[in-house]
Scaffold this motif. Structure first.
Motif, PDB file in Angstrom:
ATOM      1  N   LEU A 179       0.817  -1.210   0.000  1.00  0.00           N
ATOM      2  CA  LEU A 179       0.000   0.000   0.000  1.00  0.00           C
ATOM      3  C   LEU A 179       0.853   1.263   0.000  1.00  0.00           C
ATOM      4  O   LEU A 179       0.533   2.238  -0.682  1.00  0.00           O
ATOM      5  N   SER A 180       1.942   1.267   0.732  1.00  0.00           N
ATOM      6  CA  SER A 180       2.803   2.442   0.798  1.00  0.00           C
ATOM      7  C   SER A 180       3.917   2.395  -0.234  1.00  0.00           C
ATOM      8  O   SER A 180       4.221   3.399  -0.887  1.00  0.00           O
ATOM      9  N   ALA A 181       4.495   1.219  -0.414  1.00  0.00           N
ATOM     10  CA  ALA A 181       5.645   1.120  -1.316  1.00  0.00           C
ATOM     11  C   ALA A 181       5.239   1.154  -2.783  1.00  0.00           C
ATOM     12  O   ALA A 181       5.906   1.783  -3.612  1.00  0.00           O
ATOM     13  N   ASP A 182       4.179   0.487  -3.142  1.00  0.00           N
ATOM     14  CA  ASP A 182       3.768   0.412  -4.560  1.00  0.00           C
ATOM     15  C   ASP A 182       2.246   0.516  -4.626  1.00  0.00           C
ATOM     16  O   ASP A 182       1.544  -0.501  -4.710  1.00  0.00           O
ATOM     17  N   PRO A 183       1.703   1.732  -4.581  1.00  0.00           N
ATOM     18  CA  PRO A 183       0.242   1.895  -4.606  1.00  0.00           C
ATOM     19  C   PRO A 183      -0.414   1.282  -5.832  1.00  0.00           C
ATOM     20  O   PRO A 183      -1.536   0.775  -5.755  1.00  0.00           O
ATOM     21  N   ALA A 184       0.249   1.321  -6.971  1.00  0.00           N
ATOM     22  CA  ALA A 184      -0.338   0.757  -8.193  1.00  0.00           C
ATOM     23  C   ALA A 184      -0.542  -0.754  -8.051  1.00  0.00           C
ATOM     24  O   ALA A 184      -1.589  -1.305  -8.428  1.00  0.00           O
ATOM     25  N   ALA A 185       0.478  -1.451  -7.517  1.00  0.00           N
ATOM     26  CA  ALA A 185       0.335  -2.894  -7.306  1.00  0.00           C
ATOM     27  C   ALA A 185      -0.726  -3.193  -6.259  1.00  0.00           C
ATOM     28  O   ALA A 185      -1.479  -4.173  -6.369  1.00  0.00           O
ATOM     29  N   ALA A 186      -0.824  -2.334  -5.232  1.00  0.00           N
ATOM     30  CA  ALA A 186      -1.862  -2.529  -4.216  1.00  0.00           C
ATOM     31  C   ALA A 186      -3.248  -2.370  -4.815  1.00  0.00           C
ATOM     32  O   ALA A 186      -4.174  -3.135  -4.501  1.00  0.00           O
ATOM     33  N   ARG A 187      -3.388  -1.363  -5.688  1.00  0.00           N
ATOM     34  CA  ARG A 187      -4.700  -1.189  -6.343  1.00  0.00           C
ATOM     35  C   ARG A 187      -5.024  -2.384  -7.230  1.00  0.00           C
ATOM     36  O   ARG A 187      -6.184  -2.799  -7.329  1.00  0.00           O
ATOM     37  N   ALA A 188      -4.032  -2.937  -7.897  1.00  0.00           N
ATOM     38  CA  ALA A 188      -4.268  -4.128  -8.732  1.00  0.00           C
ATOM     39  C   ALA A 188      -4.725  -5.312  -7.882  1.00  0.00           C
ATOM     40  O   ALA A 188      -5.616  -6.081  -8.279  1.00  0.00           O
ATOM     41  N   ALA A 189      -4.110  -5.456  -6.695  1.00  0.00           N
ATOM     42  CA  ALA A 189      -4.531  -6.546  -5.807  1.00  0.00           C
ATOM     43  C   ALA A 189      -5.951  -6.333  -5.327  1.00  0.00           C
ATOM     44  O   ALA A 189      -6.752  -7.277  -5.259  1.00  0.00           O
ATOM     45  N   LEU A 190      -6.309  -5.086  -4.990  1.00  0.00           N
ATOM     46  CA  LEU A 190      -7.686  -4.800  -4.561  1.00  0.00           C
ATOM     47  C   LEU A 190      -8.675  -5.025  -5.697  1.00  0.00           C
ATOM     48  O   LEU A 190      -9.799  -5.485  -5.472  1.00  0.00           O
ATOM     49  N   LEU A 191      -8.256  -4.700  -6.916  1.00  0.00           N
ATOM     50  CA  LEU A 191      -9.127  -4.959  -8.068  1.00  0.00           C
ATOM     51  C   LEU A 191      -9.356  -6.458  -8.245  1.00  0.00           C
ATOM     52  O   LEU A 191     -10.463  -6.903  -8.578  1.00  0.00           O
ATOM     53  N   GLY A 192      -8.296  -7.241  -8.014  1.00  0.00           N
ATOM     54  CA  GLY A 192      -8.463  -8.695  -8.094  1.00  0.00           C
ATOM     55  C   GLY A 192      -9.434  -9.207  -7.050  1.00  0.00           C
ATOM     56  O   GLY A 192     -10.231 -10.109  -7.317  1.00  0.00           O
TER      57      GLY A 192
END
Length: 419
Positions: free
Chosen positions: A249-262
């Motif tokens: 969530l803090s280090a890579d917001p884009a990857a966190a958003r992708a995980a939440l989208l999944g």
């Protein structure tokens, strides 16, 4: 003590079901009187006929009316309810109307019930009368002096004397009373013996009920399997994706958003399956089952990749030509296998191989084992049972087990195309 004395057979006589069964036998007498009157009218209207012929006509008409009464569906329902409560016999109602020879079982019961009820009432009444009349004479209740009275008792002329010489009437009355009770108890036992054979389910009805129950259980097992496959996979993937999103969530917001989208995509798919299953369980007009097949496999693999898993896929063959049922079941098999790989694997790469040939569909999943887990053990036991059941119904082959440091799941399904 009195409770220590045991009379043979007294246990059956003292049970409440025996008295209720005797009442059930005797209730046939007043219940059949209206039909008896209807049958008696034509017999009496025939003035010139012999008495024996009139009696025969009366009995035949009475039996016919009782049989017609037994053909009514409400009659069997009433008799079933009364039999369960009064006879204490577990009787099940058939799913539909009796057919064929089964239609005549209830009329036969009505005839036997009426005949047994009248025979029981007459015999028990005669025994009671035979026991009470001498007692009434001994007590002077019949209008004659107690000094002595001659009675015709079972064809024999007996004299009831005053005082102790005539005290024999009391044990005789007690014997007649016990005999009347025994007759009623025997009638209840006969009805209890006949009820399952005539009122209960016949062999054909039992087979139909068993088939219906088997279909119901198979449907429930199928729904439970669908819930396990879909919801289990979604919860496993969502748990891992939530953990990944929390870490990134803090280090890579884009990857966190992708995980939440999944997580969102997995939850939407699971909700569709859950709505369908709940609609079927509630006997509502549920919509069509979510038709996910091998065409949806790339989306499933993408959701796995959103969890951080490394998925290597080898997909080949013309999936569009596969039967819909085979494609749907293959998707569920792969979904369960991938769920087990996420839940019980060692975190290494997951290899997925799907090859659709002209006569066979081959599925394979290979993943690393968790440290210390070199056997099947508790690895998705329920999921593996569901997989074996699916593969068995499709007449395929399944092998699952450890191979060194890896766990392998291999499934081969025959492809049968309609002509």
């Amino acid at each position: 003590m009195v409770r220590g004395i045991r009379i043979p057979g007294s246990g059956a006589l003292l049970r409440g079901t025996t008295y209720r069964g005797a009442l059930f036998a005797l209730v046939a007498v007043p219940a059949s009187v209206p039909l008896m009157v209807l049958a008696l009218v034509p017999a009496l209207a025939w003035h010139r006929g012999p008495d024996a012929v009139k009696a025969l006509v009366f009995l035949l008409l009475w039996a016919a009316l009782l049989g017609v009464l037994g053909l009514a569906g409400v009659t069997r329902r009433v008799l079933l309810r009364a039999g369960r409560r009064l006879l204490g016999v577990p009787l099940s109602a058939p799913a539909g109307r009796p057919r064929g020879a089964d239609r005549w079982r209830t009329p036969l019961w009505v005839l036997l019930h009426a005949a047994l009820g009248w025979a029981t009432a007459l015999l028990a009444g005669m025994l009671l009368l035979a026991g009470l009349v001498p007692v009434g004479s001994w007590l002077g209740l019949l209008g004659k002096p107690v000094s002595g009275e001659q009675l015709v008792w079972f064809g024999q002329v007996v004299r009831v004397r005053q005082g102790w010489p005539g005290a024999w009437v009391w044990p005789v009355a007690a014997g007649c009373l016990l005999a009347a009770v025994a007759v009623c108890a025997k009638a209840a036992a006969v009805l209890r013996l006949l009820a399952p054979r005539l009122l209960g389910l016949s062999a054909a009805e039992r087979l139909a009920a068993a088939a219906q129950r088997e279909l119901l259980l198979a449907g429930r097992n199928r729904l439970a399997q669908e819930l396990h496959d879909s919801i289990g996979h979604t919860l496993t993937a969502a748990t891992i994706q939530a953990a990944v999103a929390g870490e990134l969530l803090s280090a890579d917001p884009a990857a966190a958003r992708a995980a939440l989208l999944g997580i969102e995509q997995s939850a939407r798919a699971a909700l569709d399956d859950l709505d369908y299953v709940l609609g079927v369980l509630r006997a509502e007009a549920a919509g069509t089952a979510p038709a996910r097949g091998l065409a949806d496999l790339p989306e499933l693999l993408d959701r796995l990749r959103h969890t951080g898993a490394v998925v290597d896929s080898e997909l080949s063959g013309d999936w569009a030509r596969l039967p819909c049922t085979l494609s749907r079941e293959a998707y569920r098999i792969l979904q369960e296998g991938l769920t087990n790989a996420l839940r019980h694997g060692g975190g290494g790469p997951i290899a997925v191989r799907v090859v659709a040939g002209p006569g066979e569909l081959a599925l394979a999943i290979v993943n690393s084992l968790a440290s210390g887990n070199s056997s099947n053990g508790q690895r998705g036991q329920r999921g593996l049972l569901g997989l074996r059941e699916r593969v068995r119904l499709l007449q395929g082959e399944l092998t699952a087990g450890p191979d060194g440091s890896q766990w392998q799941l291999a499934v081969r399904l025959p492809v049968r195309r309609s002509a």
